[in-house]
Design an enzyme around this catalytic site. Structure first.
Site, PDB file in Angstrom:
ATOM      1  N   LYS A  25      -1.915  56.421  13.363  1.00 14.81           N
ATOM      2  CA  LYS A  25      -1.931  55.579  12.338  1.00 14.81           C
ATOM      3  C   LYS A  25      -2.698  54.689  12.492  1.00 14.81           C
ATOM      4  O   LYS A  25      -2.632  53.867  13.599  1.00 14.81           O
ATOM      5  CB  LYS A  25      -0.422  54.791  11.945  1.00 14.81           C
ATOM      6  CG  LYS A  25      -0.466  54.395  10.480  1.00 14.81           C
ATOM      7  CD  LYS A  25      -0.135  55.219   9.519  1.00 14.81           C
ATOM      8  CE  LYS A  25       0.271  54.583   8.288  1.00 14.81           C
ATOM      9  NZ  LYS A  25       0.360  55.739   7.040  1.00 14.81           N
ATOM     10  N   THR A  76       2.859  59.602  10.875  1.00 15.81           N
ATOM     11  CA  THR A  76       2.263  58.504  11.083  1.00 15.81           C
ATOM     12  C   THR A  76       2.895  57.249  10.598  1.00 15.81           C
ATOM     13  O   THR A  76       2.629  56.051  10.783  1.00 15.81           O
ATOM     14  CB  THR A  76       0.751  58.331  10.659  1.00 15.81           C
ATOM     15  OG1 THR A  76       0.887  58.684   9.199  1.00 15.81           O
ATOM     16  CG2 THR A  76      -0.091  59.821  11.148  1.00 15.81           C
ATOM     17  N   HIS A  85     -34.054  38.141  17.503  1.00 13.93           N
ATOM     18  CA  HIS A  85     -35.438  37.360  17.705  1.00 13.93           C
ATOM     19  C   HIS A  85     -35.613  36.495  16.647  1.00 13.93           C
ATOM     20  O   HIS A  85     -34.969  36.607  15.294  1.00 13.93           O
ATOM     21  CB  HIS A  85     -36.528  38.736  17.143  1.00 13.93           C
ATOM     22  CG  HIS A  85     -36.539  39.462  18.238  1.00 13.93           C
ATOM     23  ND1 HIS A  85     -36.910  39.562  19.879  1.00 13.93           N
ATOM     24  CD2 HIS A  85     -36.424  40.859  18.262  1.00 13.93           C
ATOM     25  CE1 HIS A  85     -36.991  40.589  20.273  1.00 13.93           C
ATOM     26  NE2 HIS A  85     -36.534  41.756  19.411  1.00 13.93           N
TER      27      HIS A  85
END
Length: 346
Positions: free
Chosen positions: A39, A84, A302
């Site tokens: 899960k 789950t 940058h």
């Protein structure tokens, strides 16, 4: 993980059923070489209400289990599956029963619970991400009647600041996460902690010179440039018994910032991203003996000077104040630093 080569049929008449690593007959000539289920994205908030000062921890948790059997895959037999949804419920029930101290300790408790509760579980992997809540802070400033603005009963005074007892602000400076893997056949618990998304920038004391000069080069030597990066960092503990996980995470973060920025008034020189990265990793190993290996990535975000030369009538002279942020493409610098004679899961 690299795929294993396909196995050839045992005879010319056709393939016979293969036998998997757990002794179960598989219906085809292929075998499952890795498996698991769980899960993800289970969100939980825990409030500790000890007196008037409350403490909160908000996590997003993932729990994955690997079973000894593969009959759920091969035969559609679900008799060994811990649903789950049951794993989700376990997160809330253990948080209620035992409370939450740190993401690492909570993950260790969850993983150990699954192995202790279910003998047919071979391995438990728990991933936890922490939501960065901090107490609302009010500076102790003097008002017109010379009363501190933080004198409200809901505030606790610390270092000339008033920290609210039960109000918090979301401060997403960096993500604290951890991965814990517990294997029934391995007495050593794997605990990996990380920092994700720590974005920093400094406007001077960064250079990049004397690099390879050939026919492919267009970048000039840069003696003073803007240095900006988004740090992702993870480290593994060799000892989980004596370490204070929350303090260690904050220490690693402070080390990265100190090596990047230096003294608040003076700063520190950065001759390359690589050197700054290495110094940070080295200091972590120097300061935290329980860390066995650390990995760090620093993409070079940058900022290029806007060219004002064609506009001298409007803005005469050089430009060192206006820059163009360029996210893509960007350089990526990474390294992993480890103590000698150790193995890691990073």
């Amino acid at each position: 993980m690299f795929a294993t080569p396909l196995r050839q049929p045992t005879n010319a008449s056709g393939a016979r059923p293969a036998v998997s690593m757990d002794g179960q007959e598989t219906p085809f000539q292929y075998e499952i070489t890795d498996h698991g289920y769980g899960k993800d994205a289970v969100k939980v908030l825990h409030v500790s209400r000890k007196g008037p000062v409350h403490t909160i921890q908000e996590f997003e948790v993932g729990t994955h289990l690997k079973l000894y059997s593969k009959k759920d895959y091969y035969q559609g037999n679900n008799s060994d599956i811990v649903a789950t949804d049951s794993q989700k419920n376990t997160v809330y029930l253990l948080a209620k029963k035992y409370g939450i101290e740190s993401p690492e300790k909570f993950a260790l408790m969850l993983g150990q619970h699954f192995l202790n509760k279910y003998s047919h579980v071979e391995e438990a992997h728990v991933h936890v991400e922490t939501y960065p809540w901090q107490r609302v802070c009010q500076e102790e400033t003097k008002s017109v009647n010379n009363q501190g603005q933080g004198s409200c009963n809901n505030f606790t005074s610390i270092d000339n600041r008033s920290l609210h007892n039960h109000a918090f602000i979301f401060t997403p400076t960096a993500l604290h996460y951890c991965d814990v893997v517990i294997r029934r056949t391995d007495p050593k618990q794997t605990v990996i902690t990380g920092i994700k998304g720590l974005r920093v920038l400094k406007t001077t004391q960064s250079s990049f010179v004397n690099f390879v000069n050939d026919e492919f080069r267009s970048l000039p030597d840069q003696y003073d440039r803007i240095f900006s990066t988004v740090v992702d960092c993870s480290w593994e503990y060799s000892d989980t018994e004596t370490v204070n996980f929350s303090r260690a995470w904050q220490t690693v973060k402070n080390i990265i910032l100190r090596n990047f920025a230096g003294d608040p008034q003076v700063g520190v020189s950065s001759p390359s991203v690589q050197h700054t990265l290495y110094l940070s990793e080295k200091q972590v190993l120097d300061v935290i003996p329980q860390v066995s290996v650390i990995s760090m990535t620093m993409p070079n975000k940058h900022y290029f000077n806007f060219d004002t030369k064609p506009f001298q009538k409007i803005v005469p002279g050089d430009n060192n104040e206006v820059f163009i942020p360029v996210d893509k493409p960007h350089g990526t610098i990474y390294a992993q630093l480890a103590r000698k004679n150790i193995s890691s899961h990073l």
